[in-house]
Design a protein around this motif. Sequence first.
Motif, PDB file in Angstrom:
ATOM      1  N   GLU A  90     -34.189-120.549 -25.402  1.00 35.29           N
ATOM      2  CA  GLU A  90     -34.416-119.811 -26.636  1.00 35.29           C
ATOM      3  C   GLU A  90     -33.174-119.015 -27.014  1.00 35.29           C
ATOM      4  N   ARG A  91     -33.051-118.728 -28.290  1.00 29.79           N
ATOM      5  CA  ARG A  91     -31.950-117.911 -28.796  1.00 29.79           C
ATOM      6  C   ARG A  91     -32.067-116.498 -28.235  1.00 29.79           C
ATOM      7  N   SER A  92     -30.925-115.896 -27.881  1.00 34.78           N
ATOM      8  CA  SER A  92     -30.916-114.563 -27.281  1.00 34.78           C
ATOM      9  C   SER A  92     -29.575-113.892 -27.559  1.00 34.78           C
ATOM     10  N   PRO A  93     -29.459-113.177 -28.696  1.00 36.53           N
ATOM     11  CA  PRO A  93     -28.189-112.536 -29.054  1.00 36.53           C
ATOM     12  C   PRO A  93     -27.696-111.594 -27.962  1.00 36.53           C
ATOM     13  N   ALA A  94     -26.380-111.380 -27.926  1.00 40.62           N
ATOM     14  CA  ALA A  94     -25.782-110.593 -26.853  1.00 40.62           C
ATOM     15  C   ALA A  94     -24.837-109.536 -27.395  1.00 40.62           C
ATOM     16  N   LEU A  95     -24.920-108.347 -26.811  1.00 38.42           N
ATOM     17  CA  LEU A  95     -24.008-107.251 -27.107  1.00 38.42           C
ATOM     18  C   LEU A  95     -23.021-107.088 -25.960  1.00 38.42           C
ATOM     19  N   LEU A  96     -21.738-106.995 -26.315  1.00 40.58           N
ATOM     20  CA  LEU A  96     -20.685-106.695 -25.347  1.00 40.58           C
ATOM     21  C   LEU A  96     -20.161-105.312 -25.701  1.00 40.58           C
ATOM     22  N   VAL A  97     -20.321-104.359 -24.793  1.00 42.53           N
ATOM     23  CA  VAL A  97     -20.178-102.939 -25.113  1.00 42.53           C
ATOM     24  C   VAL A  97     -18.933-102.341 -24.473  1.00 42.53           C
ATOM     25  N   ALA A  98     -18.176-101.583 -25.274  1.00 42.63           N
ATOM     26  CA  ALA A  98     -17.014-100.836 -24.792  1.00 42.63           C
ATOM     27  C   ALA A  98     -17.398 -99.375 -24.609  1.00 42.63           C
ATOM     28  N   GLU A  99     -16.950 -98.779 -23.510  1.00 43.89           N
ATOM     29  CA  GLU A  99     -17.322 -97.393 -23.216  1.00 43.89           C
ATOM     30  C   GLU A  99     -16.328 -96.377 -23.759  1.00 43.89           C
ATOM     31  N   SER A 100     -15.060 -96.748 -23.891  1.00 43.24           N
ATOM     32  CA  SER A 100     -14.029 -95.805 -24.326  1.00 43.24           C
ATOM     33  C   SER A 100     -13.338 -96.332 -25.579  1.00 43.24           C
ATOM     34  N   ASP A 101     -12.611 -95.433 -26.265  1.00 46.64           N
ATOM     35  CA  ASP A 101     -11.876 -95.856 -27.460  1.00 46.64           C
ATOM     36  C   ASP A 101     -10.809 -96.896 -27.114  1.00 46.64           C
ATOM     37  N   ALA A 102     -10.140 -96.703 -25.999  1.00 43.87           N
ATOM     38  CA  ALA A 102      -9.106 -97.665 -25.593  1.00 43.87           C
ATOM     39  C   ALA A 102      -9.721 -99.029 -25.297  1.00 43.87           C
ATOM     40  N   GLU A 103     -10.860 -99.027 -24.631  1.00 44.32           N
ATOM     41  CA  GLU A 103     -11.548-100.283 -24.328  1.00 44.32           C
ATOM     42  C   GLU A 103     -12.052-100.948 -25.605  1.00 44.32           C
ATOM     43  N   TRP A 104     -12.486-100.135 -26.563  1.00 40.83           N
ATOM     44  CA  TRP A 104     -12.973-100.655 -27.844  1.00 40.83           C
ATOM     45  C   TRP A 104     -11.830-101.284 -28.643  1.00 40.83           C
TER      46      TRP A 104
END
Length: 395
Positions: A90-104
């Motif tokens: 089944e379809r399952s969207p994914a979030l990839l999350v950055a914790e800091s501004d530099a990582e973002w």
Amino acid sequence: MLIEEEVKKVDVLVIGAGLIGCAVAYGLSRSGFRVALVDKHEIGSGASSANFGRIQIQDSEPGEMLDLIMRSASMFPSLVRDLGIDVEYERSPALLVAESDAEWDALREMQEIKRRQGLDVRFVNKNELYALEPYLDLRHVAGATLSPDEARLNPLLYTRALARRSREMGALILENSPVIGFDVSQGRLRGAHISRGGMDIEIRCGAAVICAGAWSMSIGAMVGLEIPVKFVIGEALVTEPVPRLIWNYFSLASFFETAHSGERAVSACCVQTEAGNLLLGEASQVKTGRELPALESLKGGNLHFAVTAVSRDMSRFFPVMGRTSVIRMWRTFAPFTDDYRPVLGASGKVEGLFVCSGFKSTVVVTPVVGELVRDLITKGQRSIPSGITHQPLNL
């Protein structure tokens, strides 16, 4: 227990009946090869039985690997239909999350390259994140990217379905039959020996493919082959069923780097099943050495670190999860390479011996991996794009 005379010789012997091995057996069988698939234990008894079943796309590196991953992911609907049983795809969207501004900043730069390559990935600010995940504590998040086309399936059902369909196409499948040696003559592979029912049985083959994941190094060592696949002991948790708390697959942008850092570490990731259980991960510790402990050893040991560390880390992002109860957990030996690319190539020591192991994300490559191995056997190493293999490929 004897193997019938007519099946003692096959075109290709596939060693390891996990996700990769079963996918290779399936792909080769579809291409008309006579295949034998063997495993020391049962089908899917290693890392393939202890994962979230994710068809991950957006964490792939840009270039030839991303092209391969996107092509492979697009093949799932037809593959699942061919298997003939419900594997809970089944379809399952994914979030990839950055914790800091530099990582973002780094994540946006990398994902923009992938967007130009054709990947549908979207940048999500904090306001949009609240709409997607209302229980997420935004104080710990700088930004995220959303991959709407990702999917998931049941890895246990899927692995066995691949094996079942391979058998229907003529593959011989031998569980609880470890490889104990190879027959090599004048630098050419002639066959392999397996232990089955207390007997030493030789299977003659034109080629053999080591798809044994974390066990690949020990099998390669039988012919003096150094396979650069390491492994971590990964641990994950399952909670009791709860009302909907998370709507997308959640993982940190630093997941793989943290998981393989060499220390005991926690790399936050989470998904909620249709039944309401939360799958929480993962605690990991890099191990070294050619010989792995027995699978049975995973059932013991101190699980306190995994339970407390994973629960604490996920509760930092989703405080509401702190009120859920863990009902079980799993541990497994998970393979990896230093550059997160698979070892996919021919042995320089033994003609006819190949390696297909150490994939960063395993489920997503299963539709295409049989084609890759088929081309590797029939056309040689030049058929494999250099950008998708572990570098240097010192086999």
